[in-house]
Design an enzyme around this catalytic site. Structure first.
Site, short mmCIF file in Angstrom:
data_model
loop_
_atom_site.label_atom_id
_atom_site.label_comp_id
_atom_site.label_asym_id
_atom_site.label_seq_id
_atom_site.Cartn_x
_atom_site.Cartn_y
_atom_site.Cartn_z
N SER A 23 0.84 -1.19 -0.06
CA SER A 23 0.06 0.03 0.03
C SER A 23 0.84 1.10 -0.14
CB SER A 23 -0.97 0.04 1.20
OG SER A 23 -0.30 -0.09 2.36
N ASN A 110 -2.26 -2.40 13.00
CA ASN A 110 -3.57 -2.40 12.82
C ASN A 110 -4.15 -1.03 13.75
OD1 ASN A 110 -3.43 -4.73 11.39
ND2 ASN A 110 -4.49 -6.07 12.82
N THR A 155 -39.92 27.64 -9.54
CA THR A 155 -40.11 26.21 -8.72
C THR A 155 -40.46 25.63 -10.15
OG1 THR A 155 -42.41 26.80 -8.62
CG2 THR A 155 -41.13 27.04 -6.90
N HIS A 156 -40.14 24.18 -10.13
CA HIS A 156 -40.29 23.47 -11.23
C HIS A 156 -39.38 24.26 -12.51
CE1 HIS A 156 -43.39 21.14 -9.20
NE2 HIS A 156 -43.57 22.41 -8.73
N SER A 277 -14.00 26.65 -27.57
CA SER A 277 -14.29 25.35 -28.44
C SER A 277 -13.41 25.42 -29.36
CB SER A 277 -15.87 25.42 -28.94
OG SER A 277 -15.66 24.84 -30.09
N LYS A 283 -17.89 30.39 -29.27
CA LYS A 283 -18.24 29.39 -27.79
C LYS A 283 -17.31 29.95 -26.64
CE LYS A 283 -20.69 26.91 -27.33
NZ LYS A 283 -20.91 25.35 -27.42
N ASN A 285 -17.56 28.58 -22.83
CA ASN A 285 -18.10 27.40 -22.29
C ASN A 285 -17.87 27.46 -20.62
OD1 ASN A 285 -19.31 26.47 -24.66
ND2 ASN A 285 -17.34 25.36 -24.87
N GLU A 290 -19.26 23.09 -15.09
CA GLU A 290 -19.72 21.41 -15.58
C GLU A 290 -18.82 20.57 -14.89
OE1 GLU A 290 -20.63 21.62 -20.03
OE2 GLU A 290 -19.27 23.41 -19.65
N1 ARG Z 1 -1.31 -1.42 5.26
C1 ARG Z 1 -2.26 -1.63 5.80
C2 ARG Z 1 -3.56 -0.90 5.77
O1 ARG Z 1 -3.65 -0.02 5.19
C3 ARG Z 1 -1.86 -1.58 7.39
C4 ARG Z 1 -2.26 -2.66 8.08
C5 ARG Z 1 -1.79 -3.72 7.94
N2 ARG Z 1 -1.99 -4.81 8.87
C6 ARG Z 1 -2.00 -6.16 8.84
N3 ARG Z 1 -2.08 -6.92 9.69
N4 ARG Z 1 -1.52 -6.73 7.66
O2 ARG Z 1 -4.49 -1.38 6.32
#
Ligand code: ARG
Length: 456
Positions: A23, A110, A155-156, A277, A283, A285, A290
Site C-alpha cells: 500500500s 492495525n 419552482t419546477h 471550443s 463559444k 463554455n 460543468e
Molecule cells: N497497510 C495496511 C492498511 O493500510 C496496514 C495494516 C496492515 N495490517 C496487517 N495486519 N497486515 O490497512
C-alpha cells in the site's frame, strides 16, 4: 531486517502478490501522521517501563530525521517497504540501530494505521473548513453587492415569484453552512484514539492511553480494541460530508450554467474561468462549472465504494480495510481544487440585472393578486381560483395581466378595485416578504448578518 513478518515463511512472497499487497504507493501520504504517532508511542513506552527515557529520545530523534528526509525528498525507499509504517520503521532502524526494533513493542500496524488515518482525517477536515469558509465569504460578497436586485424566482424551473439576487445566492450559502457543521462532526468522530488496541486484543504493556490521546490531539480513547482496529465510520462520515459538499456545489453549478446561457443571460462568467471550443469560435463554455457538477458523481462514488467495502466485515482488522484510504485521498484532492475554483468563479461573476429585470413579467405577481383579494375578505382558495381566471383571460387575449382593464377584472370578481394596479409592482411584492428567511429587504439584511455570524 527487510520485512516485518518474514520469520515463519519458507518462500519469498511472489512478486505479483507483493505488488498487490503493498500500500506504500498511496499510504506514503500518511507519513507525517505515522511519525507523529510513533513519537507518541515511544514516549508512551517509557511510561510503560518498556523503554528508558534515553532510548525513547533516540527513537524520537531518529524519527525526526526520517521526517526530515521525507520533507527534503531524500527518503530512499527499499524493496521490502510494504507500506508507510514498514518504510518508516526500516529507515529508523538504519539510523538508530538495534533500538529501532523496540519501537513496535506492544503495537500493531492495525492500531497504527487506524491512528494515522484518523489524524489525517482531522487535518483534512480543518483544511476543507477553510476552503468552505472562503467560498461562503465569496457568496456573501456577491449577495451584498446585489442584495435587492430583483430576479424571477423559479419552482419546477418555471416562473414563480420575484426574489432578489441576494436571496438567491444565499440559498447556496446555507447548505455550505450545514457542511461546515457536518465537517466539525466528522472531526469529533475521528477524534477517538485507537492506539493501544494493538492487533485486536489490546496491548500487553501498561501504556497510558489517555496520555497518548493528549499527545496526539485526540479527545478520548476507544473502549473496545476489536472495534477500534476495524472502525472506519469516521472515514465514511468524511466521505458523506465530502459527497454532500460536492452535491451542493453541483447544484450551484447547474443553476449558474443555466443562468449563463443565451436564453437566461443573467450572469457572465469571467474569461479566466471559462473555456473555448476548438471548432466554434464564438463559444464560451462554463467548463469549470460543468466539471464541478461532474465531480459530484466521483465524490458520491467514493462514499458508496467505501460503504460497500465495509459492509459485512467481521469486527477486528481485515485486509479489506486497506481499501479505505484512496477514496478519502481522492475526495480531499477533488474538493481542494473544486472549492477554490468555485470561490473564484463567484468572486469574478458579472451580473446582468437588466436581463433579470426583463424576465420579471406580471404573472410572477399572480400570488400577490390573490393576496390582494384575501385582504378584501375573499377566502384564499377562492382568491386562488379567481386569479387563475384572470391569468386565463390574459392568455386568451394574448396580453400580460397588467394590460387587462379594471372592467375585465371586475367581470371576474367585484372585489377588484381601482387600487389593484398597486399590486403589479415587484418592489411591493418583495417588500411584503419580510418574515425571517424571506426575500424582503429587512429580512435580507438580517440574513446577511446571520450568514456573516455563521461563517466567523
Ligand atoms: N497497510 C495496511 C492498511 O493500510 C496496514 C495494516 C496492515 N495490517 C496487517 N495486519 N497486515 O490497512
Amino acid at each position: 531486517m527487510s520485512k516485518l513478518w518474514g520469520g515463519r515463511f519458507q518462500k519469498p512472497t511472489a512478486e505479483l502478490v507483493r505488488k498487490f499487497n503493498d500500500s506504500l504507493p498511496f499510504d506514503v501520504r500518511l507519513v507525517d501522521e505515522d511519525i507523529r504517532g510513533s513519537m507518541a508511542w515511544a514516549r508512551g513506552l517509557v511510561g510503560a517501563g518498556v523503554l528508558t527515557p534515553h532510548e525513547a529520545q533516540t527513537l524520537v530523534d531518529g524519527l525526526a530525521q526520517v521526517q526530515q528526509e521525507f520533507t527534503a525528498g531524500q527518503f530512499a525507499f527499499a524493496p521490502g517497504d510494504e507500506d508507510v509504517h514498514t518504510a518508516v520503521e526500516r529507515r529508523l532502524t538504519e539510523i538508530v540501530g538495534a533500538v529501532g526494533g523496540k519501537l513496535h513493542t506492544g503495537r500493531s500496524r492495525n492500531d497504527q494505521v487506524a491512528t494515522d488515518f484518523r489524524l489525517w482525517v482531522m487535518g483534512a477536515v480543518d483544511a476543507l473548513l477553510l476552503h468552505v469558509a472562503h467560498l461562503q465569504e465569496a457568496l456573501i460578497a456577491s449577495a451584498e453587492a446585489n442584495l435587492h436586485t430583483p430576479m424571477p424566482g423559479y419552482t419546477h424551473l418555471q416562473h414563480a415569484q420575484p426574489v432578489t439576487w441576494g436571496h438567491w445566492i444565499l440559498s447556496h450559502f446555507w447548505p455550505l453552512q450545514r457542511d461546515t457543521v457536518r465537517l466539525v462532526g466528522v472531526r469529533d468522530m475521528a477524534s477517538e484514539l485507537p492506539l493501544g488496541s494493538a492487533a485486536l486484543a489490546g496491548t500487553a504493556y501498561p501504556v497510558d492511553r489517555e496520555f497518548l490521546a493528549r499527545e496526539l490531539g485526540f479527545t478520548g480513547v476507544s473502549q473496545n480494541s476489536l472495534d477500534a482496529v476495524s472502525n472506519r465510520d469516521f472515514a465514511a462520515d468524511f466521505l458523506y460530508a465530502a459527497a454532500l459538499i460536492g452535491l451542493h456545489l453541483s447544484r450551484l453549478s447547474e443553476q449558474l450554467i443555466l443562468f449563463s446561457s443565451s436564453e437566461f443571460g443573467f450572469v457572465r462568467l469571467d474569461d479566466a474561468y471559462s473555456t473555448g471550443s476548438s471548432l466554434m469560435p464564438q463559444k464560451k463554455n462554463p467548463d469549470t462549472l460543468e466539471l464541478t457538477r461532474g465531480k459530484a458523481g466521483r465524490l458520491i462514488g467514493s462514499l458508496t465504494g467505501l460503504l460497500a467495502t465495509l459492509k459485512g466485515l467481521p469486527s477486528s482488522y481485515d485486509k479489506d480495510l486497506q481499501e479505505d484510504k484512496e477514496p478519502l485521498f481522492d475526495a480531499f484532492d477533488t474538493l481542494e481544487v473544486v472549492l477554490p475554483v468555485m470561490t473564484a468563479v463567484i468572486s469574478t461573476l458579472m451580473l446582468r440585472p437588466e436581463r433579470m429585470a426583463a424576465q420579471l413579467e406580471p404573472t410572477l405577481l399572480a400570488t400577490d393578486l390573490a393576496d390582494y383579494l384575501v385582504k378584501r375578505g375573499v377566502p384564499f382558495r377562492e382568491a386562488h381560483h379567481l386569479v387563475g381566471q384572470v391569468v386565463q383571460a390574459g392568455e386568451e387575449r394574448g396580453v400580460p395581466l397588467t394590460a387587462l382593464a379594471l372592467a375585465d377584472l371586475q367581470a371576474i370578481s367585484l372585489h377588484f378595485g381601482a387600487d389593484v394596479l398597486t399590486v403589479f409592482d415587484v418592489a411591493t411584492s418583495l417588500a411584503s416578504r419580510n418574515v425571517t428567511g424571506g426575500t424582503g429587504p429587512d429580512a435580507l439584511q438580517e440574513q446577511v448578518m446571520a450568514a456573516k455570524t455563521a461563517v466567523k
